[in-house]
Design a protein around this motif. Structure first.
Motif, short mmCIF file in Angstrom:
data_model
loop_
_atom_site.label_atom_id
_atom_site.label_comp_id
_atom_site.label_asym_id
_atom_site.label_seq_id
_atom_site.Cartn_x
_atom_site.Cartn_y
_atom_site.Cartn_z
N LEU A 87 0.81 -1.22 0.00
CA LEU A 87 0.00 0.00 0.00
C LEU A 87 0.85 1.27 0.00
N CYS A 88 2.15 1.12 0.01
CA CYS A 88 3.03 2.30 -0.01
C CYS A 88 3.10 2.87 -1.43
N HIS A 89 2.74 4.13 -1.56
CA HIS A 89 2.78 4.80 -2.86
C HIS A 89 3.59 6.09 -2.82
N ALA A 90 4.24 6.35 -1.68
CA ALA A 90 5.06 7.56 -1.57
C ALA A 90 6.20 7.32 -0.59
N ILE A 91 7.35 7.86 -0.95
CA ILE A 91 8.52 7.83 -0.08
C ILE A 91 9.01 9.27 0.03
N ILE A 92 9.28 9.69 1.25
CA ILE A 92 9.76 11.05 1.48
C ILE A 92 11.18 10.96 2.00
N THR A 93 12.09 11.66 1.35
CA THR A 93 13.46 11.74 1.86
C THR A 93 13.63 13.11 2.52
N ALA A 94 14.46 13.11 3.55
CA ALA A 94 14.65 14.35 4.32
C ALA A 94 16.10 14.78 4.31
N GLY A 95 16.76 14.55 3.20
CA GLY A 95 18.16 14.95 3.09
C GLY A 95 18.73 14.56 1.75
N GLN A 96 19.84 15.19 1.41
CA GLN A 96 20.45 14.96 0.11
C GLN A 96 20.98 13.55 -0.05
N ARG A 112 14.13 18.13 -7.29
CA ARG A 112 14.54 19.32 -6.54
C ARG A 112 13.84 19.31 -5.18
N VAL A 113 14.35 20.08 -4.25
CA VAL A 113 13.73 20.18 -2.93
C VAL A 113 12.28 20.62 -3.09
N ALA A 114 11.39 19.96 -2.36
CA ALA A 114 9.95 20.25 -2.33
C ALA A 114 9.21 19.77 -3.58
N THR A 115 9.83 18.87 -4.35
CA THR A 115 9.17 18.28 -5.50
C THR A 115 9.32 16.76 -5.42
N TYR A 116 8.81 16.08 -6.42
CA TYR A 116 8.91 14.62 -6.43
C TYR A 116 9.14 14.13 -7.85
N VAL A 126 4.95 4.97 -7.60
CA VAL A 126 5.48 5.43 -6.32
C VAL A 126 6.11 6.80 -6.52
N ARG A 127 5.71 7.73 -5.69
CA ARG A 127 6.31 9.07 -5.72
C ARG A 127 7.48 9.13 -4.73
N ILE A 128 8.57 9.70 -5.20
CA ILE A 128 9.72 9.94 -4.33
C ILE A 128 9.81 11.44 -4.13
N TYR A 129 9.48 11.87 -2.92
CA TYR A 129 9.50 13.29 -2.56
C TYR A 129 10.85 13.65 -1.95
N ARG A 130 11.38 14.79 -2.34
CA ARG A 130 12.61 15.32 -1.76
C ARG A 130 12.22 16.53 -0.91
N MET A 131 12.25 16.35 0.39
CA MET A 131 11.90 17.43 1.30
C MET A 131 13.16 18.06 1.87
N PRO A 132 13.04 19.28 2.39
CA PRO A 132 14.21 19.89 3.02
C PRO A 132 14.58 19.12 4.28
N SER A 133 15.81 19.18 4.64
CA SER A 133 16.26 18.54 5.87
C SER A 133 15.51 19.14 7.06
N SER A 134 15.21 18.30 8.03
CA SER A 134 14.55 18.78 9.25
C SER A 134 15.57 19.36 10.23
N LYS A 145 8.99 24.69 6.30
CA LYS A 145 9.25 23.27 6.07
C LYS A 145 7.97 22.47 6.29
N ALA A 146 7.23 22.80 7.34
CA ALA A 146 5.99 22.08 7.65
C ALA A 146 5.01 22.18 6.49
N GLU A 147 4.91 23.33 5.86
CA GLU A 147 4.01 23.49 4.71
C GLU A 147 4.40 22.54 3.59
N LEU A 148 5.70 22.42 3.33
CA LEU A 148 6.18 21.55 2.25
C LEU A 148 5.95 20.07 2.59
N TYR A 149 6.28 19.70 3.81
CA TYR A 149 6.05 18.31 4.23
C TYR A 149 4.57 17.97 4.20
#
Length: 156
Positions: A87-96, A112-116, A126-134, A145-149
């Motif tokens: 059931l996993c359709h998205a992965i979020i990374t929190a760093g380069q 790019r950061v904040a995109t997938y 499956v979407r691979i999201y690149r989020m900014p580091s926490s 950051k919270a808005e993007l996540y």
């Protein structure tokens, strides 16, 4: 570490508090400078959010928490994990480094950061999201950051 992002200087649990409870301090133990591990684990289970590293064996080349001071010895087999989590359709990374490692496994360009980027694995999108580091070292306000996540978490 007993759980993910236990360092009180890291804002991951503040981000989750803002996104899901409109309270930056939701996961902080009152009167202490630490996060409530039990509350976090219960939250993750209830929301169907799993966390794991993109590497199962690493060596820290210096005594820092920085990704630039990590040598990956063994990458996590993310595809095998996906096989066990249908059931996993998205992965979020929190760093380069996590993004680079994951995208290499799927043979896709890093978003790019904040995109997938979208990948198809075993007939599943499956979407691979690149989020900014926490990390507070990342130059962006916690609320931004919270808005993007939130966008990635609500589209999972």
């Amino acid at each position: 570490m007993p759980f993910f992002y236990p360092n009180f200087q890291n804002d991951m649990w503040r981000l989750m508090g803002i996104i899901f409870f409109h309270d930056k301090e939701h996961f902080i133990v009152k009167g202490e400078k630490r996060f409530d591990q039990q509350r976090i684990e219960t939250f993750l289970r209830e929301r169907g959010i799993a966390m794991f590293d993109t590497a199962t064996r690493v060596v820290r080349t210096k005594n820092t928490a920085s990704d630039k001071d990590l040598d990956i010895i063994e990458e996590t087999d993310v595809k095998a994990m996906l096989d066990r989590i249908p059931l996993c359709h998205a992965i979020i990374t929190a760093g380069q480094l996590a993004t680079t490692t994951l995208c290499r496994q799927f043979g896709v360009e890093e978003p790019r950061v904040a995109t997938y980027v979208e990948v198809v694995y075993n007939k599943r999108s499956v979407r691979i999201y690149r989020m900014p580091s926490s990390s507070r070292a990342y130059p962006m306000k916690t609320e931004q950051k919270a808005e993007l996540y939130a966008k990635a978490l609500k589209n999972r």
